[in-house]
Design a protein around this motif. Sequence first.
Motif, short mmCIF file in Angstrom:
data_model
loop_
_atom_site.label_atom_id
_atom_site.label_comp_id
_atom_site.label_asym_id
_atom_site.label_seq_id
_atom_site.Cartn_x
_atom_site.Cartn_y
_atom_site.Cartn_z
N ARG A 11 0.83 -1.21 0.00
CA ARG A 11 0.00 0.00 0.00
C ARG A 11 0.86 1.25 0.00
N TRP A 12 1.95 1.20 0.78
CA TRP A 12 2.87 2.34 0.84
C TRP A 12 3.46 2.60 -0.53
N TYR A 13 3.93 1.55 -1.19
CA TYR A 13 4.53 1.70 -2.52
C TYR A 13 3.53 2.23 -3.54
N ARG A 14 2.35 1.62 -3.60
CA ARG A 14 1.38 2.04 -4.63
C ARG A 14 0.92 3.48 -4.41
N PHE A 15 0.73 3.87 -3.16
CA PHE A 15 0.28 5.23 -2.87
C PHE A 15 1.32 6.25 -3.37
N LEU A 16 2.59 6.02 -3.06
CA LEU A 16 3.63 6.98 -3.43
C LEU A 16 3.98 6.92 -4.91
N ALA A 17 3.91 5.72 -5.50
CA ALA A 17 4.19 5.61 -6.94
C ALA A 17 3.18 6.40 -7.76
N ASP A 18 1.97 6.56 -7.24
CA ASP A 18 0.93 7.33 -7.93
C ASP A 18 1.09 8.83 -7.73
N ARG A 19 2.09 9.24 -6.93
CA ARG A 19 2.29 10.66 -6.62
C ARG A 19 3.76 11.04 -6.83
N PRO A 20 4.21 11.06 -8.07
CA PRO A 20 5.63 11.32 -8.34
C PRO A 20 6.09 12.69 -7.90
N GLU A 21 5.16 13.60 -7.60
CA GLU A 21 5.57 14.93 -7.13
C GLU A 21 6.13 14.88 -5.72
N LEU A 22 5.88 13.78 -4.98
CA LEU A 22 6.41 13.63 -3.63
C LEU A 22 7.80 13.02 -3.73
N THR A 23 8.82 13.80 -3.51
CA THR A 23 10.19 13.31 -3.66
C THR A 23 10.91 13.17 -2.32
N GLU A 24 10.19 13.35 -1.23
CA GLU A 24 10.75 13.15 0.11
C GLU A 24 9.75 12.34 0.91
N VAL A 25 10.15 11.16 1.38
CA VAL A 25 9.19 10.24 2.00
C VAL A 25 9.71 9.73 3.33
N ASN A 26 8.79 9.20 4.10
CA ASN A 26 9.09 8.62 5.40
C ASN A 26 8.86 7.11 5.32
N PHE A 27 9.93 6.34 5.33
CA PHE A 27 9.86 4.88 5.37
C PHE A 27 9.73 4.48 6.84
N TRP A 28 8.53 4.68 7.38
CA TRP A 28 8.35 4.56 8.82
C TRP A 28 8.18 3.12 9.27
N ARG A 29 8.55 2.91 10.52
CA ARG A 29 8.43 1.60 11.16
C ARG A 29 7.55 1.76 12.38
N PRO A 30 6.63 0.83 12.60
CA PRO A 30 5.68 1.00 13.71
C PRO A 30 6.34 0.96 15.09
N GLY A 31 7.48 0.30 15.21
CA GLY A 31 8.21 0.31 16.48
C GLY A 31 9.31 1.35 16.42
N GLY A 32 9.29 2.33 17.31
CA GLY A 32 10.22 3.46 17.19
C GLY A 32 11.52 3.32 17.94
N ALA A 33 11.73 2.20 18.66
CA ALA A 33 12.88 2.13 19.55
C ALA A 33 14.18 1.76 18.83
N ARG A 34 14.09 0.96 17.78
CA ARG A 34 15.31 0.44 17.14
C ARG A 34 15.94 1.47 16.23
N GLU A 35 17.18 1.83 16.54
CA GLU A 35 17.92 2.84 15.77
C GLU A 35 18.31 2.29 14.40
N PHE A 36 18.38 3.17 13.40
CA PHE A 36 18.84 2.80 12.07
C PHE A 36 20.21 3.43 11.86
N ARG A 37 21.25 2.60 11.80
CA ARG A 37 22.62 3.11 11.69
C ARG A 37 23.34 2.60 10.44
N THR A 38 22.63 1.94 9.54
CA THR A 38 23.28 1.26 8.43
C THR A 38 23.87 2.24 7.42
N LEU A 39 23.18 3.34 7.14
CA LEU A 39 23.60 4.28 6.11
C LEU A 39 24.01 5.62 6.70
N SER A 40 24.81 6.34 5.94
CA SER A 40 25.07 7.75 6.22
C SER A 40 24.24 8.59 5.26
#
Length: 323
Positions: A11-40
């Motif tokens: 659903r996330w993919y289809r919604f955003l793919a239909d709105r190419p004008e949105l070029t900044e997105v939030n790949f959110w996760r329902p659990g907020g405690a786990r830090e994401f450190r893989t990328l800079s």
Amino acid sequence: MRAYVGVTDDRWYRFLADRPELTEVNFWRPGGAREFRTLSAGEPFIFKTHRRGRTREIGNDFPYDRVVGGGFFSGFVPLRLSEAWELFGLGNGVASLEQMRLLVGRYRGPLTVNEDPMLGCVLIRDTVFFPVEAAAGPPPDFSPSTVQDKGYDLETEPATTVAYFQDLVGRLLGTSMAVDLAAPWQRTGPVYGDPRLAPQRLGQQAFQAVVLRAYQRRCAVTGDRIRPVLQAAHIRPLPAGGEHRLDNGLLLRSDVHTLYDRGYLGVDPQYRLLVSPRLRDEFGNGEQFYAHAGDRIALPQRRGDHPNREFLEWHLDEVFRAS
């Protein structure tokens, strides 16, 4: 150079793919405690759909187990659900705050009326979604049994995997490219969009969120923690060549932000507050600021996140009303 493959909700993919004008997105996760450190910041983040058996039956034309686009990592910030909606709106992949609450409730359990859970927000800019017919296969070593996200250090990956990501990043950038994968690589990105249009800031929402977190949700000058009046201020503004960088930001109360932008307040390279004499001369006011002139402002915990001294000097030379 590192890269990351995130498995998306259909659903996330289809919604955003239909709105190419949105070029900044939030790949959110329902659990907020786990830090994401893989990328800079600036490294590629790739979107891959679930395998057919892991998602609802949504039609034979849906690109199951395919790479459907990607973008470039801006940062990770834990945000309240309401804050994520305030900052990213439709970029969360849903049409309304109410729909977002329902979707989060499906993962966490139904939310009570006043519940505002913390989400883990992986912020992606300059996103591109591929047409269904142009979706790519997963990376060569991405096992069909893998249902979780996966990170890659491309300096140590086999040549076939390196070539795969070179081609994929080229598609995101819209050009063929050769990347030196033996060294860190980041896309700094443009400050503006199409130069024929009015200047448009890119990555503004992520800049707001990352600065908010780095300053622990308090004004660097006054210490106020009233969230609705806190704003991420650029030390060197975009029209003057500034960028959306954490070290080009200060978290300021809205009135302090205005005074800083107009040169009535400044911060020196030792992070001390400066107050222009013109604040008193022109308005007969500002004693709350004069009382703290010379005080060190509050800073992020990480030294690398502190305001860039060159940017502070630029503001003192070009904006601050010294006399």
